[in-house]
Design an enzyme around this catalytic site. Sequence first.
Site, short mmCIF file in Angstrom:
data_model
loop_
_atom_site.label_atom_id
_atom_site.label_comp_id
_atom_site.label_asym_id
_atom_site.label_seq_id
_atom_site.Cartn_x
_atom_site.Cartn_y
_atom_site.Cartn_z
N HIS A 133 -40.57 53.15 77.92
CA HIS A 133 -40.76 53.90 76.68
C HIS A 133 -39.49 54.69 76.36
CE1 HIS A 133 -45.45 54.11 76.56
NE2 HIS A 133 -45.02 52.92 76.96
N GLU A 136 -39.03 57.84 75.64
CA GLU A 136 -38.91 59.13 76.33
C GLU A 136 -38.45 58.95 77.77
OE1 GLU A 136 -42.72 59.60 73.75
OE2 GLU A 136 -41.59 57.97 74.67
N CYS A 190 -47.22 59.56 74.76
CA CYS A 190 -48.43 59.08 75.43
C CYS A 190 -48.63 59.88 76.72
CB CYS A 190 -48.28 57.58 75.74
SG CYS A 190 -47.10 57.23 77.07
N CYS A 205 -45.64 59.51 79.24
CA CYS A 205 -44.44 60.22 78.82
C CYS A 205 -44.64 61.73 78.86
CB CYS A 205 -44.01 59.76 77.43
SG CYS A 205 -43.44 58.03 77.44
#
Length: 148
Positions: free
Chosen positions: A53, A55, A83, A86
Amino acid sequence: MEHEQYMNEALALAREAAAVGEVPVGCVIVGPDGTVLGRGRNRRAEESDATAHAEIEAIREACRALGDWRLEGCRLYVTLEPCPMCAGAIINARVPAIYYGAREAQSGACGSVIDLFFERFGHQPTVSAGLCGEDCAALLKDFFRDKR
């Protein structure tokens, strides 16, 4: 104005992700002096990695830049509400301030589904939602419309 500048950089990363078929999410981490320490964009399909992801990429890069796992004094700008995975990484990295653009109704962990930053973990960052939110949401909407 400064916050929008950093979010625009995150949006540019999100557009890069969209250009290669990834869900358009981008993230930058800014140090106390205003220097961008970490950048990331979604690469789940490219890397065949569920943890790739934006992040996570930005956190890893910022930690390497600082030579420390603690990102105290830093700010994280991301185009989509983090999410749970993260959000957990943000807590573990001790990032004190989060700015995100669009809400994530299906997996948002900053209030849309759950607010992990409100729970009694050892670190609770401040969260500012909706920064450049219309631009962030439009990028996602256009991406998914074109996919269908």
